[in-house]
Design a protein around this motif. Structure first.
Motif, PDB file in Angstrom:
ATOM      1  N   PRO A  62      29.059 -56.817  40.193  1.00 53.68           N
ATOM      2  CA  PRO A  62      29.233 -58.211  39.850  1.00 53.68           C
ATOM      3  C   PRO A  62      28.477 -58.645  38.607  1.00 53.68           C
ATOM      4  CG  PRO A  62      27.726 -58.019  41.674  1.00 53.68           C
ATOM      5  CD  PRO A  62      28.249 -56.636  41.376  1.00 53.68           C
ATOM      6  N   GLU A  63      27.459 -57.898  38.222  1.00 51.13           N
ATOM      7  CA  GLU A  63      26.661 -58.290  37.065  1.00 51.13           C
ATOM      8  C   GLU A  63      26.575 -57.128  36.091  1.00 51.13           C
ATOM      9  OE1 GLU A  63      22.873 -59.797  38.294  1.00 51.13           O
ATOM     10  OE2 GLU A  63      23.738 -60.820  39.998  1.00 51.13           O
ATOM     11  N   PRO A  64      26.663 -57.372  34.802  1.00 49.93           N
ATOM     12  CA  PRO A  64      26.590 -56.286  33.831  1.00 49.93           C
ATOM     13  C   PRO A  64      25.176 -55.765  33.616  1.00 49.93           C
ATOM     14  CG  PRO A  64      26.848 -58.386  32.704  1.00 49.93           C
ATOM     15  CD  PRO A  64      26.956 -58.665  34.180  1.00 49.93           C
ATOM     16  N   THR A  65      24.173 -56.444  34.162  1.00 51.13           N
ATOM     17  CA  THR A  65      22.782 -56.052  33.973  1.00 51.13           C
ATOM     18  C   THR A  65      22.494 -54.736  34.676  1.00 51.13           C
ATOM     19  OG1 THR A  65      22.243 -58.388  34.033  1.00 51.13           O
ATOM     20  CG2 THR A  65      20.410 -56.848  34.231  1.00 51.13           C
ATOM     21  N   ALA A  66      21.824 -53.820  33.988  1.00 51.52           N
ATOM     22  CA  ALA A  66      21.435 -52.569  34.624  1.00 51.52           C
ATOM     23  C   ALA A  66      20.317 -52.843  35.621  1.00 51.52           C
ATOM     24  CB  ALA A  66      20.954 -51.577  33.563  1.00 51.52           C
ATOM     25  N   PRO A  67      20.418 -52.264  36.832  1.00 51.39           N
ATOM     26  CA  PRO A  67      19.375 -52.495  37.819  1.00 51.39           C
ATOM     27  C   PRO A  67      18.070 -51.841  37.394  1.00 51.39           C
ATOM     28  CG  PRO A  67      20.987 -50.910  38.640  1.00 51.39           C
ATOM     29  CD  PRO A  67      21.480 -51.422  37.327  1.00 51.39           C
ATOM     30  N   PRO A  68      16.948 -52.419  37.824  1.00 52.76           N
ATOM     31  CA  PRO A  68      15.668 -51.821  37.488  1.00 52.76           C
ATOM     32  C   PRO A  68      15.514 -50.470  38.167  1.00 52.76           C
ATOM     33  CG  PRO A  68      15.384 -53.637  39.042  1.00 52.76           C
ATOM     34  CD  PRO A  68      16.831 -53.599  38.649  1.00 52.76           C
ATOM     35  N   SER A  69      14.798 -49.567  37.534  1.00 55.98           N
ATOM     36  CA  SER A  69      14.550 -48.264  38.145  1.00 55.98           C
ATOM     37  C   SER A  69      13.140 -47.822  37.784  1.00 55.98           C
ATOM     38  CB  SER A  69      15.571 -47.238  37.668  1.00 55.98           C
ATOM     39  OG  SER A  69      15.413 -47.019  36.292  1.00 55.98           O
ATOM     40  N   SER A  70      12.663 -46.821  38.515  1.00 52.80           N
ATOM     41  CA  SER A  70      11.336 -46.296  38.257  1.00 52.80           C
ATOM     42  C   SER A  70      11.303 -44.833  38.665  1.00 52.80           C
ATOM     43  CB  SER A  70      10.283 -47.062  39.065  1.00 52.80           C
ATOM     44  OG  SER A  70       9.020 -46.461  38.904  1.00 52.80           O
ATOM     45  N   ASP A  71      10.651 -44.022  37.836  1.00 48.43           N
ATOM     46  CA  ASP A  71      10.486 -42.615  38.183  1.00 48.43           C
ATOM     47  C   ASP A  71       9.282 -42.419  39.090  1.00 48.43           C
ATOM     48  OD1 ASP A  71      12.697 -41.847  36.717  1.00 48.43           O
ATOM     49  OD2 ASP A  71      11.538 -41.546  34.885  1.00 48.43           O
ATOM     50  N   THR A  72       8.527 -43.474  39.329  1.00 50.63           N
ATOM     51  CA  THR A  72       7.332 -43.408  40.165  1.00 50.63           C
ATOM     52  C   THR A  72       7.505 -44.292  41.384  1.00 50.63           C
ATOM     53  OG1 THR A  72       6.020 -43.148  38.151  1.00 50.63           O
ATOM     54  CG2 THR A  72       4.829 -43.705  40.171  1.00 50.63           C
ATOM     55  N   ALA A  73       7.202 -43.740  42.551  1.00 50.16           N
ATOM     56  CA  ALA A  73       7.284 -44.527  43.778  1.00 50.16           C
ATOM     57  C   ALA A  73       6.166 -45.554  43.805  1.00 50.16           C
ATOM     58  CB  ALA A  73       7.177 -43.617  44.997  1.00 50.16           C
ATOM     59  N   ALA A  74       6.451 -46.725  44.368  1.00 51.15           N
ATOM     60  CA  ALA A  74       5.441 -47.777  44.516  1.00 51.15           C
ATOM     61  C   ALA A  74       4.366 -47.325  45.494  1.00 51.15           C
ATOM     62  CB  ALA A  74       6.095 -49.060  45.015  1.00 51.15           C
ATOM     63  N   THR A  75       3.184 -47.888  45.351  1.00 51.88           N
ATOM     64  CA  THR A  75       2.092 -47.608  46.284  1.00 51.88           C
ATOM     65  C   THR A  75       2.192 -48.584  47.448  1.00 51.88           C
ATOM     66  OG1 THR A  75       0.696 -46.890  44.462  1.00 51.88           O
ATOM     67  CG2 THR A  75      -0.412 -47.469  46.541  1.00 51.88           C
ATOM     68  N   PRO A  76       2.262 -48.060  48.695  1.00 49.77           N
ATOM     69  CA  PRO A  76       2.351 -48.975  49.839  1.00 49.77           C
ATOM     70  C   PRO A  76       1.080 -49.812  49.970  1.00 49.77           C
ATOM     71  CG  PRO A  76       2.731 -46.687  50.516  1.00 49.77           C
ATOM     72  CD  PRO A  76       2.285 -46.668  49.085  1.00 49.77           C
ATOM     73  N   PRO A  77       1.216 -51.071  50.384  1.00 49.88           N
ATOM     74  CA  PRO A  77       0.021 -51.872  50.658  1.00 49.88           C
ATOM     75  C   PRO A  77      -0.832 -51.179  51.723  1.00 49.88           C
ATOM     76  CG  PRO A  77       1.988 -53.245  50.663  1.00 49.88           C
ATOM     77  CD  PRO A  77       2.446 -51.815  50.590  1.00 49.88           C
ATOM     78  N   ALA A  78      -2.142 -51.315  51.630  1.00 48.46           N
ATOM     79  CA  ALA A  78      -3.066 -50.607  52.520  1.00 48.46           C
ATOM     80  C   ALA A  78      -2.831 -50.920  53.990  1.00 48.46           C
ATOM     81  CB  ALA A  78      -4.503 -50.926  52.134  1.00 48.46           C
ATOM     82  N   ALA A  79      -2.574 -52.155  54.326  1.00 53.58           N
ATOM     83  CA  ALA A  79      -2.450 -52.549  55.734  1.00 53.58           C
ATOM     84  C   ALA A  79      -1.011 -52.896  56.090  1.00 53.58           C
ATOM     85  CB  ALA A  79      -3.370 -53.729  56.018  1.00 53.58           C
ATOM     86  N   LEU A  80      -0.060 -52.109  55.643  1.00 53.04           N
ATOM     87  CA  LEU A  80       1.343 -52.392  55.902  1.00 53.04           C
ATOM     88  C   LEU A  80       1.626 -52.266  57.397  1.00 53.04           C
ATOM     89  CD1 LEU A  80       4.019 -53.101  54.560  1.00 53.04           C
ATOM     90  CD2 LEU A  80       4.450 -50.672  54.279  1.00 53.04           C
ATOM     91  N   SER A  81       2.149 -53.338  57.981  1.00 51.59           N
ATOM     92  CA  SER A  81       2.495 -53.359  59.405  1.00 51.59           C
ATOM     93  C   SER A  81       3.689 -54.289  59.587  1.00 51.59           C
ATOM     94  CB  SER A  81       1.311 -53.869  60.236  1.00 51.59           C
ATOM     95  OG  SER A  81       1.118 -55.258  60.020  1.00 51.59           O
ATOM     96  N   CYS A  82       4.185 -54.366  60.799  1.00 54.11           N
ATOM     97  CA  CYS A  82       5.308 -55.264  61.070  1.00 54.11           C
ATOM     98  C   CYS A  82       4.912 -56.715  60.841  1.00 54.11           C
ATOM     99  CB  CYS A  82       5.815 -55.063  62.498  1.00 54.11           C
ATOM    100  SG  CYS A  82       6.591 -53.445  62.737  1.00 54.11           S
TER     101      CYS A  82
END
Length: 193
Positions: free
Chosen positions: A46-66
């Motif tokens: 739907p949009e001509p804009t190229a989606p953002p990408s990254s060759d590096t995975a994001a760092t999870p937040p330290a206290a990631l929980s539900c």
């Protein structure tokens, strides 16, 4: 009660995900799609804009929980309804994504297929591309946007759908991927630690 919490609810989630698959960051709500998903379409751009990408995975937040994956007022509202979260590893089929989390919110006192799914995982560019290709090859529908790449289940295989007709949907962003039982649910995913 133990049988319900340890066998029936996880089994229901697995059946739902396998049925749908056969295989978010916070911010402004996603733009409305220019076309609803259709069973014959494989790709909608739907949009001509190229989606953002990254060759590096994001760092999870330290206290990631539900409780830290979605806004605290949403967590409070779910708890007030008597709902609880069942945490598990973020996975594509049987393959877990290191550092990821999936949470199924539901009423543990009621055996039901009614629940809310929220998930987040770090993922690098090559793996993200591979996962997107696997999902599309399995009949999922791709949409590129300025926020990232949406991959949504074929509406005929969706257990639940939002008002725009979207069921289970992944959003791939730069270094991360989120998942929810509906596309609208993705706007609630805001991992904080």
């Amino acid at each position: 009660m133990r049988l319900l919490a340890h066998v029936i609810l996880p089994l229901g989630l697995v059946v739902g995900v396998l049925t749908a698959a056969t295989a978010c960051s916070g911010g402004a709500p996603s733009p409305a799609p220019s076309a609803k998903p259709t069973s014959g379409a494989k790709t909608i751009a739907p949009e001509p804009t190229a989606p953002p990408s990254s060759d590096t995975a994001a760092t999870p937040p330290a206290a990631l929980s539900c409780e830290t994956l979605i806004p605290s007022d949403t967590v409070d509202a779910l708890h007030k309804q008597g709902w609880a979260a069942m945490k598990r590893d973020f996975a594509f089929g049987p393959e877990p994504v290191p550092g990821g989390i999936e949470c199924l919110w539901s009423d543990p006192a009621v055996a039901s297929d009614h629940g809310l799914l929220y998930g987040w995982a770090p993922i690098a560019g090559a793996e993200a591309k591979t996962r997107q290709e696997q999902l599309v090859a399995s009949g999922w529908i791709r949409e590129d946007s300025a926020r990232g790449v949406y991959i949504t289940a074929d509406p005929r295989a969706s257990l639940s759908q939002d008002e725009d007709g979207y069921g289970m949907t992944y959003l791939f962003g730069p270094g991360w991927v989120t998942v929810s039982d509906t596309k609208q649910g993705l706007v609630l995913i805001d991992p904080r630690g």
